[in-house]
Design a protein around this motif. Structure first.
Motif, mmCIF file in Angstrom:
data_model
loop_
_atom_site.group_PDB
_atom_site.id
_atom_site.type_symbol
_atom_site.label_atom_id
_atom_site.label_comp_id
_atom_site.label_asym_id
_atom_site.label_seq_id
_atom_site.Cartn_x
_atom_site.Cartn_y
_atom_site.Cartn_z
ATOM 1 N N THR A 108 -24.304 -97.640 -30.457
ATOM 2 C CA THR A 108 -24.953 -98.694 -31.438
ATOM 3 C C THR A 108 -24.204 -99.910 -31.477
ATOM 4 O OG1 THR A 108 -25.654 -96.721 -32.333
ATOM 5 C CG2 THR A 108 -25.530 -98.792 -33.725
ATOM 6 N N ALA A 109 -22.802 -99.954 -31.258
ATOM 7 C CA ALA A 109 -22.126 -101.231 -31.258
ATOM 8 C C ALA A 109 -22.554 -101.946 -29.936
ATOM 9 C CB ALA A 109 -20.395 -100.984 -31.470
ATOM 10 N N GLU A 110 -22.238 -101.257 -28.752
ATOM 11 C CA GLU A 110 -22.741 -101.911 -27.696
ATOM 12 C C GLU A 110 -24.055 -102.642 -27.404
ATOM 13 O OE1 GLU A 110 -21.451 -98.862 -24.969
ATOM 14 O OE2 GLU A 110 -19.800 -99.766 -24.400
ATOM 15 N N GLY A 111 -25.048 -101.980 -28.037
ATOM 16 C CA GLY A 111 -26.426 -102.352 -28.114
ATOM 17 C C GLY A 111 -26.528 -103.597 -28.861
ATOM 18 N N PHE A 112 -25.826 -103.599 -30.329
ATOM 19 C CA PHE A 112 -25.875 -104.594 -30.887
ATOM 20 C C PHE A 112 -25.374 -105.928 -30.366
ATOM 21 C CE2 PHE A 112 -23.775 -107.140 -34.146
ATOM 22 C CZ PHE A 112 -24.859 -107.807 -34.849
ATOM 23 N N ALA A 113 -24.141 -105.782 -29.643
ATOM 24 C CA ALA A 113 -23.242 -106.884 -28.778
ATOM 25 C C ALA A 113 -24.282 -107.479 -27.642
ATOM 26 C CB ALA A 113 -22.028 -106.324 -28.263
ATOM 27 N N GLY A 114 -25.042 -106.270 -27.189
ATOM 28 C CA GLY A 114 -26.166 -106.756 -25.902
ATOM 29 C C GLY A 114 -27.211 -107.778 -26.333
ATOM 30 N N THR A 115 -27.781 -107.299 -27.749
ATOM 31 C CA THR A 115 -28.597 -108.072 -28.396
ATOM 32 C C THR A 115 -28.368 -109.441 -28.899
ATOM 33 O OG1 THR A 115 -29.761 -105.862 -29.659
ATOM 34 C CG2 THR A 115 -30.207 -108.158 -30.468
ATOM 35 N N LEU A 116 -27.138 -109.689 -29.489
ATOM 36 C CA LEU A 116 -26.640 -110.748 -29.505
ATOM 37 C C LEU A 116 -26.495 -111.842 -28.406
ATOM 38 C CD1 LEU A 116 -23.913 -110.110 -32.194
ATOM 39 C CD2 LEU A 116 -26.287 -110.991 -32.631
ATOM 40 N N ARG A 117 -25.950 -110.989 -27.096
ATOM 41 C CA ARG A 117 -25.864 -111.739 -26.030
ATOM 42 C C ARG A 117 -27.258 -112.124 -25.493
ATOM 43 N NH1 ARG A 117 -22.190 -114.609 -23.703
ATOM 44 N NH2 ARG A 117 -23.942 -116.060 -23.808
ATOM 45 N N ALA A 118 -28.299 -111.448 -25.672
ATOM 46 C CA ALA A 118 -29.595 -111.666 -24.944
ATOM 47 C C ALA A 118 -30.201 -112.968 -26.115
ATOM 48 C CB ALA A 118 -30.411 -110.488 -25.124
ATOM 49 N N LEU A 120 -28.153 -115.152 -27.506
ATOM 50 C CA LEU A 120 -27.511 -116.528 -27.063
ATOM 51 C C LEU A 120 -28.144 -116.956 -25.637
ATOM 52 C CD1 LEU A 120 -23.581 -115.584 -27.917
ATOM 53 C CD2 LEU A 120 -25.172 -117.676 -28.283
ATOM 54 N N ASP A 121 -28.290 -115.954 -24.615
ATOM 55 C CA ASP A 121 -28.995 -116.371 -23.337
ATOM 56 C C ASP A 121 -30.305 -117.026 -23.624
ATOM 57 O OD1 ASP A 121 -26.580 -115.522 -22.308
ATOM 58 O OD2 ASP A 121 -27.504 -113.621 -21.363
ATOM 59 N N HIS A 122 -30.952 -116.496 -24.365
ATOM 60 C CA HIS A 122 -32.547 -116.751 -24.466
ATOM 61 C C HIS A 122 -32.498 -118.232 -25.100
ATOM 62 C CE1 HIS A 122 -36.960 -116.470 -25.443
ATOM 63 N NE2 HIS A 122 -36.390 -117.065 -26.596
ATOM 64 N N HIS A 123 -31.557 -118.586 -25.923
ATOM 65 C CA HIS A 123 -31.623 -119.953 -26.746
ATOM 66 C C HIS A 123 -30.530 -120.934 -26.039
ATOM 67 C CE1 HIS A 123 -34.438 -118.535 -29.771
ATOM 68 N NE2 HIS A 123 -33.561 -117.483 -29.909
ATOM 69 N N GLY A 124 -30.029 -120.575 -24.791
ATOM 70 C CA GLY A 124 -29.223 -121.498 -24.246
ATOM 71 C C GLY A 124 -27.851 -121.651 -24.642
ATOM 72 N N GLY A 125 -27.598 -120.670 -25.600
ATOM 73 C CA GLY A 125 -26.238 -120.514 -26.215
ATOM 74 C C GLY A 125 -24.873 -120.432 -25.311
ATOM 75 N N HIS A 126 -23.902 -120.630 -25.721
ATOM 76 C CA HIS A 126 -22.922 -120.250 -24.991
ATOM 77 C C HIS A 126 -21.429 -119.877 -25.898
ATOM 78 C CE1 HIS A 126 -22.056 -124.416 -25.526
ATOM 79 N NE2 HIS A 126 -20.668 -124.202 -25.323
#
Length: 132
Positions: A108-118, A120-126
């Motif tokens: 669950t935690a890894e899925g959440f971190a992955g969602t946040l990474r996605a 960031l990537d989608h919105h051009g964040g870093h």
């Protein structure tokens, strides 16, 4: 060996080992003439059992019970041994159940971190360099 070496070998702090002594989970095998705690390999084995039980959420009483059970198994025979093995099996079942729950929490935690990474990537964040 003295407490510092025992702590280093098992991967626990000196403070943690002293706490386990205070609550009756571990007793040093001896004391030096100067009063220093002295630990043996079997003492380190007991500390390792406690260290592995802690992240699974076992209580101090459960830890104490398992350590006593393991000690008793070394000399038990017949019906007593069978009863101890039944209790050991219950600890095994509890540990396995808790490991499964931790794996689910980690997924669950890894899925959440992955969602946040996605996001960031989608919105051009870093992430700042220090947070990577």
């Amino acid at each position: 060996m003295q407490i510092g070496e025992a702590a280093e070998r098992v991967g626990l702090s000196i403070r943690t080992i002293r706490h386990y002594e205070e609550v009756g989970l571990i007793v040093p095998s001896a004391r030096s003439e100067g009063g220093f705690r002295l630990y043996t390999e079997p003492d380190l084995d007991r500390l390792a059992v406690v260290k592995r039980m802690k992240p699974l959420g076992f209580t101090l009483d459960e830890m104490r019970d398992l350590l006593a059970l393991l000690d008793a198994l070394d000399t038990a025979t017949g019906t007593d041994r069978a009863a101890l093995l039944d209790r050991l099996d219950m600890f095994h079942t509890a540990a396995t159940t808790r490991v499964t729950a931790l794996r689910e929490q980690l997924a669950t935690a890894e899925g959440f971190a992955g969602t946040l990474r996605a996001k960031l990537d989608h919105h051009g964040g870093h992430l700042p360099e220090r947070d990577r």
